[in-house]
Design an enzyme around this catalytic site. Structure first.
Site, PDB file in Angstrom:
ATOM      1  N   CYS A  92      38.192  39.243  53.949  1.00 23.94           N
ATOM      2  CA  CYS A  92      37.925  39.684  55.324  1.00 23.94           C
ATOM      3  C   CYS A  92      38.117  41.186  55.486  1.00 23.94           C
ATOM      4  O   CYS A  92      37.596  41.788  56.436  1.00 23.94           O
ATOM      5  CB  CYS A  92      38.846  38.952  56.301  1.00 23.94           C
TER       6      CYS A  92
ATOM      7  N   ALA B  18      42.143  32.688  47.881  1.00 24.05           N
ATOM      8  CA  ALA B  18      43.079  32.207  48.902  1.00 24.05           C
ATOM      9  C   ALA B  18      43.486  30.753  48.717  1.00 24.05           C
ATOM     10  O   ALA B  18      44.668  30.444  48.541  1.00 24.05           O
ATOM     11  CB  ALA B  18      42.468  32.419  50.287  1.00 24.05           C
TER      12      ALA B  18
ATOM     13  N   VAL C 264      34.297  28.163  35.331  1.00 20.01           N
ATOM     14  CA  VAL C 264      34.121  26.739  35.052  1.00 20.01           C
ATOM     15  C   VAL C 264      32.654  26.388  35.273  1.00 20.01           C
ATOM     16  O   VAL C 264      32.094  26.640  36.335  1.00 20.01           O
ATOM     17  CB  VAL C 264      35.036  25.883  35.951  1.00 20.01           C
TER      18      VAL C 264
END
Length: 457
Positions: A46, A12, A83
């Site tokens: 969600c 998001a 990463v």
């Protein structure tokens, strides 16, 4: 020469930031490279409990934008790439391809950290056993569904009774499992005051969900096949063919901490109003890995919600892309449900008000979702906190059936505006018998709070 934006995290906050930056700057001005260690991008975490429970039929319905769609907008999104190091002075990140194991450094002019949160998994015996699942990502949801498909037994234990805990209890109940919820606190939903949590407890018991309070888990017991067979507490053992962890989440900031970036009391990254990491001109952070200002208490909090993450991403992308935007803070609004019971809260609980030194009054009212004479009117309980001296609204909690949860938005707006409970009683809310009593339940609570403030002097 163009600049390079590197984004860590492909959900998001990260991809909202990348997309907004791309709207403002073309590839000739801004190269965008994003790293995501999972298999999916830009999805609704969600919605995972509702996918697991069968309300959402297909996993892909939860995906807002695929990696291919991002790449079509000239965002270099590298999936299954994690990463593993941030070199702040050198302005570069080291990323590992999780399929091949190869690593490479990528330089950046601007960096966005959107590493999210991870489920709490205390270091107890058996916590990593097959059949024990956290539910934070689509990969986690798929792993749980695969586990359910392989499991012959029908006994599920959910550890924790927060939002994820009660939602996963419902999902497993819908799948025909015998569900036990083990909760460290006395009542479920620690985001509510105990008296409101008790209402949730009663409904869960009525649905056939066994809810055991004051039962912290001590270990996970496994069978000869090393798979989970039971969950142990100080008071007993609860047989389990599958275990779901719903103990909450913590900010995933281990990478940021290793890079020496500033963290708050809850372990989240600290940013300014522009979502820039404090003390670092070219690094931004957003989503579940940051702490944000609570507009009611005036303190930093960690609240992991997709609504915040998407707003953070929009703010970051605007600033990275040469515009200007800010994220002023939150009031702590959240809604959930367990079957047909709706649960909502915003602002402060009694415990939180005491912790920040506020003197308050608390009132509770019983009302209905519609005019009492109109068919389908359902009961609703509203609890409201107001500052004792000023009458300023401090918090609202709502538990009820259809039409209850979204009423909390009235209180969220009032909190953001700094309204008093007396000012709230004059709000011009919509009314018709199919939608509300002539006095909306939130306004009935406000009237009672006004009387309590006056009585308290």
């Amino acid at each position: 020469m163009s600049e390079r934006l590197v984004v860590i995290g492909g959900d998001a906050a990260g991809m909202s930031a990348a997309s907004q930056a791309r709207r403002l700057k073309g590839p000739e001005e801004l190269e965008i490279v994003a790293f995501e260690r999972g298999h999916f991008s830009s999805y609704s975490a969600c919605g995972i409990p509702y996918w697991v429970g069968g309300d959402v039929a297909e996993r892909d319905e939860l995906i807002a934008r695929t990696p291919e769609e991002h790449r079509a907008r000239e965002i270099d999104l590298r999936m299954r790439t994690e990463v593993v190091e941030i070199d702040v002075p050198g302005q570069r990140v080291r990323a590992r391809d999780l399929e091949s194991g190869t690593e490479a450094w990528t330089g950046f002019d601007k960096l966005v950290i959107a590493t999210g949160a991870r489920p709490m998994r205390p270091p107890l015996p058996g916590m990593d056993a097959p059949g024990v699942h956290g539910v934070q990502t689509l990969d986690d949801g798929q792993s749980l569904l695969d586990s359910l498909a392989r499991t012959e037994g029908r006994r599920a234990v959910v550890v924790g009774a927060g939002y994820i805990g009660v939602e996963m209890a419902e999902a497993l109940l819908n799948r025909g499992y015998e569900v036990t919820v083990l909760n460290r606190g006395e009542q479920p939903m620690a985001t509510l005051d105990p008296d409101m949590g008790r209402l949730v407890h009663q409904v869960m018991d009525g649905l056939g969900i066994t809810t055991v309070g004051s039962s912290p888990v001590t270990k996970i017991l496994t069978g000869d096949d090393s798979r989970v067979r039971a969950v142990a507490t100080e008071d007993g053992e609860y047989p389990a063919d599958v275990v779901v962890l719903g103990m909450g989440v913590v900010p995933e900031t281990r990478l940021a901490a290793a890079a020496g970036l500033p963290l708050g009391a809850y372990g989240g990254l600290l940013t300014d109003l522009a979502m820039r990491v404090r003390g670092h001109e070219n690094i931004w952070a957003g989503g579940d890995c940051v702490e944000v200002l609570d507009l009611v208490s005036g303190r930093e909090r960690h609240i992991a919600l997709g609504t915040h993450a998407n707003k953070h991403g929009q703010v970051i992308g605007s600033n990275v892309g040469g515009g200007y935007a800010t994220f002023p803070g939150v009031v702590g609004t959240a809604v959930s449900k367990v079957c047909d019971l709706e649960i909502a809260r915003t602002g402060l609980r009694e415990k939180e008000a005491r912790e920040v030194g506020l003197r308050y009054v608390a009132v509770t009212i019983e009302s209905t979702s519609r005019a009492g004479y109109y068919p389908g009117a359902a009961p609703m309980t509203v609890k409201m906190l107001a500052e004792r001296r000023t009458g300023r609204l401090l918090g609202v909690q709502i538990v009820g059936r259809e039409g209850a949860a979204k009423r909390v938005d009235i209180a969220a707006v009032a909190l953001t505006a700094g309204m008093t409970v007396e000012q709230m009683t004059a709000l011009d809310l919509g009314y018709a018998p199919p939608f509300s009593p002539v006095w909306d339940p939130v306004l009935i609570a406000a009237r009672k709070a006004v009387a309590a403030v006056r009585a308290a002097g």
